[in-house]
Design an enzyme around this catalytic site. Structure first.
Site, PDB file in Angstrom:
ATOM      1  CG  ASN A   1      -1.876  -1.004   1.419  1.00 24.91           C
ATOM      2  OD1 ASN A   1      -2.428  -1.464   0.432  1.00 24.91           O
ATOM      3  ND2 ASN A   1      -2.136  -1.416   2.652  1.00 24.91           N
TER       4      ASN A   1
ATOM      5  CE  LYS B   1      -2.183  -5.499   8.894  1.00 29.80           C
ATOM      6  NZ  LYS B   1      -1.597  -4.528   9.824  1.00 29.80           N
TER       7      LYS B   1
ATOM      8  CB  ALA C   1       5.261  -4.033   0.934  1.00 25.29           C
TER       9      ALA C   1
ATOM     10  CG  LEU D   1       1.462 -10.237  24.699  1.00 20.33           C
ATOM     11  CD1 LEU D   1       1.969 -10.870  25.998  1.00 20.33           C
ATOM     12  CD2 LEU D   1      -0.043 -10.458  24.555  1.00 20.33           C
TER      13      LEU D   1
ATOM     14  CG  ASP E   1       3.840   5.570  13.921  1.00 24.80           C
ATOM     15  OD1 ASP E   1       2.794   4.967  14.246  1.00 24.80           O
ATOM     16  OD2 ASP E   1       4.156   5.793  12.738  1.00 24.80           O
TER      17      ASP E   1
ATOM     18  CG  ASP F   1       3.560  -4.972   9.168  1.00 25.77           C
ATOM     19  OD1 ASP F   1       2.877  -6.004   9.329  1.00 25.77           O
ATOM     20  OD2 ASP F   1       3.088  -3.902   8.740  1.00 25.77           O
TER      21      ASP F   1
HETATM   22  P1  ATP Z   1       0.532  -3.088  14.484  1.00 27.60           P
HETATM   23  O1  ATP Z   1      -0.823  -3.628  14.078  1.00 27.60           O
HETATM   24  O2  ATP Z   1       0.488  -1.682  14.978  1.00 27.60           O
HETATM   25  O3  ATP Z   1       1.583  -3.328  13.487  1.00 27.60           O
HETATM   26  P2  ATP Z   1       0.464  -5.306  16.283  1.00 27.60           P
HETATM   27  O4  ATP Z   1      -0.763  -5.102  17.095  1.00 27.60           O
HETATM   28  O5  ATP Z   1       0.457  -6.299  15.200  1.00 27.60           O
HETATM   29  O6  ATP Z   1       0.994  -3.920  15.753  1.00 27.60           O
HETATM   30  P3  ATP Z   1       1.994  -5.294  18.702  1.00 27.60           P
HETATM   31  O7  ATP Z   1       1.661  -6.428  19.583  1.00 27.60           O
HETATM   32  O8  ATP Z   1       1.432  -3.960  19.085  1.00 27.60           O
HETATM   33  O9  ATP Z   1       1.675  -5.703  17.218  1.00 27.60           O
HETATM   34  O10 ATP Z   1       3.572  -5.107  18.621  1.00 27.60           O
HETATM   35  C1  ATP Z   1       4.398  -6.088  18.019  1.00 27.60           C
HETATM   36  C2  ATP Z   1       5.692  -6.156  18.780  1.00 27.60           C
HETATM   37  O11 ATP Z   1       6.350  -4.872  18.699  1.00 27.60           O
HETATM   38  C3  ATP Z   1       5.577  -6.415  20.281  1.00 27.60           C
HETATM   39  O12 ATP Z   1       5.400  -7.791  20.571  1.00 27.60           O
HETATM   40  C4  ATP Z   1       6.891  -5.863  20.764  1.00 27.60           C
HETATM   41  O13 ATP Z   1       7.938  -6.767  20.463  1.00 27.60           O
HETATM   42  C5  ATP Z   1       7.055  -4.611  19.900  1.00 27.60           C
HETATM   43  N1  ATP Z   1       6.453  -3.417  20.517  1.00 27.60           N
HETATM   44  C6  ATP Z   1       5.248  -2.891  20.259  1.00 27.60           C
HETATM   45  N2  ATP Z   1       5.020  -1.799  21.026  1.00 27.60           N
HETATM   46  C7  ATP Z   1       6.123  -1.642  21.778  1.00 27.60           C
HETATM   47  C8  ATP Z   1       6.518  -0.707  22.777  1.00 27.60           C
HETATM   48  N3  ATP Z   1       5.733   0.317  23.147  1.00 27.60           N
HETATM   49  N4  ATP Z   1       7.739  -0.853  23.342  1.00 27.60           N
HETATM   50  C9  ATP Z   1       8.563  -1.863  22.982  1.00 27.60           C
HETATM   51  N5  ATP Z   1       8.249  -2.786  22.036  1.00 27.60           N
HETATM   52  C10 ATP Z   1       7.048  -2.678  21.456  1.00 27.60           C
HETATM   53  O1  RIB Z   2       0.713  -2.926   9.558  1.00 30.17           O
HETATM   54  C1  RIB Z   2       0.783  -1.613   9.082  1.00 30.17           C
HETATM   55  C2  RIB Z   2       0.260  -1.531   7.689  1.00 30.17           C
HETATM   56  O2  RIB Z   2      -1.118  -1.837   7.710  1.00 30.17           O
HETATM   57  C3  RIB Z   2       0.371  -0.169   7.071  1.00 30.17           C
HETATM   58  O3  RIB Z   2       1.581   0.019   6.380  1.00 30.17           O
HETATM   59  C4  RIB Z   2      -0.862  -0.084   6.188  1.00 30.17           C
HETATM   60  O4  RIB Z   2      -0.558  -0.070   4.828  1.00 30.17           O
HETATM   61  C5  RIB Z   2      -1.722  -1.270   6.576  1.00 30.17           C
HETATM   62  O5  RIB Z   2      -1.710  -2.246   5.595  1.00 30.17           O
END
Ligand code: ATP
Ligand code: RIB
Length: 317
Positions: A22, A51, A53, A230, A255, A261
Site C-alpha cells: 500500500n 503488511k 511489503a 503483546l 508510532d 510487521d
Molecule cells: P501493528 O498492528 O500496529 O503493526 P500489532 O498489534 O500487530 O501492531 P503489537 O503487539 O502492538 O503488534 O507489537 C508487536 C511487537 O512490537 C511487540 O510484541 C513488541 O515486540 C514490539 N512493541 C510494540 N510496542 C512496543 C513498545 N511500546 N515498546 C517496545 N516494544 C514494542
Molecule cells: O501494519 C501496518 C500496515 O497496515 C500499514 O503500512 C498499512 O498499509 C496497513 O496495511
C-alpha cells in the site's frame, strides 16, 4: 529451517513474502477527531506500506534474502512502491491489475496510537491462479510469510504450496478473520496480537483478552507454535513444550504503526538463518522495539548494524 540454501550463497534460506503493498497516507495530530469534527494536523506524509511489503522490507533490512509476491495497479504509486522494495534489497514479483494500487489512510495521535483505513484495491485481486503461476518461488523458499490483506483463498493456496515444498509457514493473521481448522493445522507459526488471538480462538475480545487461553485454543486446533505479540508488554510463546513470556524492550514509542510487521519480518529472517524459535522471537522483539521509536511503517525499520547496536551484542555471524 527444513530447507537450506540451494545455491551456496550466505544469509540462510530464502524468504517468500506473499501479501499486500500500500501507499500509506499518514497524518499526525494531537488527538483523533470525533465523528463529524474537523481538526488541524501537525504533519502529512506518504510512506510505502502494506503488511506484506513492510514484512518483506523488515526481513531484507536485517540481511534476509526475500522475494515479495503481490499485486499492484498500473499507476504512479505502483512504480514508487516497486522501486522502494527493490532499493531495500527485496526481489519483486509484481503482478498487475486494472484496479488501483492499495492505499492506507493512517492517523497517528500524540500518544503514538494509530487509526488505519485500508482501501485494498489491487491487493484483493491476487488470485489462486496468480499464486499457482509462481509455484517455483515456493519451491525455493525456506520460509513463507503471509498476512490477511489479500484474499483468503490466495493465502490458503500459498500455505498449501509452502507445505508441498517443505517451507516453514508463518501466518500473521492481521486483520483477523475466521480461519478454518484445516488451515490452522498447516501453519507452523501463527503470530496474532492479543485481540486477533482472541478473535481467532472465538473468545471474548472486550477488555484485555487472556492471551494464554487464546493461544492454547489455537494450539489445540493444530497450529505448530502460537506467538502472541503483546505490544509494550512483549511476546507470549505457546508451544507443546509450554508457554513463556519475553518482555518488551523499554523504549519511548513514537508510532507503533507496523510494529507487528517489523516483528514478523525479523522473525522470518531469524528463522531462515536457522535460529530456534525462542531465539528468533527475541531477535524480532528487539527489531520491533527499534521500529516503534520512529514515525512510519517501513522507514522506521532497523538494519542489522543498528539492531546489533541496540541489543548491545553481536546477533549475527
Ligand atoms: P501493528 O498492528 O500496529 O503493526 P500489532 O498489534 O500487530 O501492531 P503489537 O503487539 O502492538 O503488534 O507489537 C508487536 C511487537 O512490537 C511487540 O510484541 C513488541 O515486540 C514490539 N512493541 C510494540 N510496542 C512496543 C513498545 N511500546 N515498546 C517496545 N516494544 C514494542
Ligand atoms: O501494519 C501496518 C500496515 O497496515 C500499514 O503500512 C498499512 O498499509 C496497513 O496495511
Amino acid at each position: 529451517m527444513n530447507k537450506q540454501t540451494q545455491d551456496g550463497s550466505e544469509g540462510g534460506s530464502a524468504v517468500l513474502a506473499v501479501g499486500s503493498v500500500n501507499m500509506d497516507m499518514v497524518v499526525t495530530c494531537q488527538r483523533f477527531p470525533r465523528p463529524g469534527e474537523t481538526i488541524f494536523a501537525h504533519s502529512f506524509g506518504t510512506f510505502p506500506g502494506g503488511k506484506g511489503a513492510n514484512q518483506a522490507v523488515a526481513c531484507a533490512r536485517l540481511g534476509g534474502r526475500v522475494t515479495f509476491l503481490g499485486k499492484m495497479g498500473e499507476d504512479a504509486f505502483a512504480e514508487e512502491l516497486t522501486e522502494n522494495l527493490r532499493s531495500n534489497g527485496v526481489t519483486v514479483e509484481r503482478l498487475s491489475s486494472s484496479s488501483p494500487t492499495g492505499v492506507a489512510l493512517i492517523t497517528v495521535d500524540d500518544a503514538g496510537e494509530n487509526q488505519i483505513i485500508v482501501a485494498s484495491g489491487s491487493n484483493m485481486e491476487l488470485s489462486i491462479e496468480d499464486v499457482d503461476r509462481h509455484e517455483a518461488l515456493f519451491a525455493e523458499a525456506g520460509v513463507v510469510l503471509l498476512q490477511l490483506e489479500i484474499p483468503l483463498e490466495a493465502v490458503i493456496r500459498s500455505v498449501a504450496l509452502a507445505r508441498r515444498h517443505g517451507a516453514t509457514v508463518i501466518l500473521n493473521p492481521a486483520p483477523a478473520c475466521h480461519l478454518s481448522a484445516s488451515l490452522l493445522a498447516q501453519v507452523d507459526i501463527l503470530t496474532p496480537n492479543r485481540i486477533e488471538a482472541a478473535q481467532l480462538a472465538g473468545l471474548p475480545t472486550d477488555g484485555v483478552p487472556d492471551a494464554t487461553a487464546s493461544a492454547q485454543t489455537l494450539l489445540d486446533r493444530g497450529v505448530g507454535a502460537v506467538v502472541v505479540t503483546l505490544g509494550a508488554e512483549g511476546v507470549l510463546i505457546v508451544t507443546e513444550e509450554g508457554e513463556r513470556c519475553i518482555p518488551a524492550h523499554s523504549v519511548h514509542a513514537i508510532d507503533t504503526t507496523g510494529a507487528g510487521d517489523a516483528f514478523n519480518g525479523a522473525l522470518a529472517c531469524a528463522l531462515a538463518e536457522g535460529r530456534a524459535l525462542d531465539e528468533a522471537v527475541q531477535f524480532a522483539n528487539a527489531a520491533a522495539a527499534v521500529a516503534v521509536t520512529r514515525l512510519g511503517a517501513q522507514v522506521a525499520l532497523p538494519d542489522r548494524p543498528e539492531l546489533e547496536l541496540f541489543v548491545g551484542e553481536t546477533v549475527g555471524s
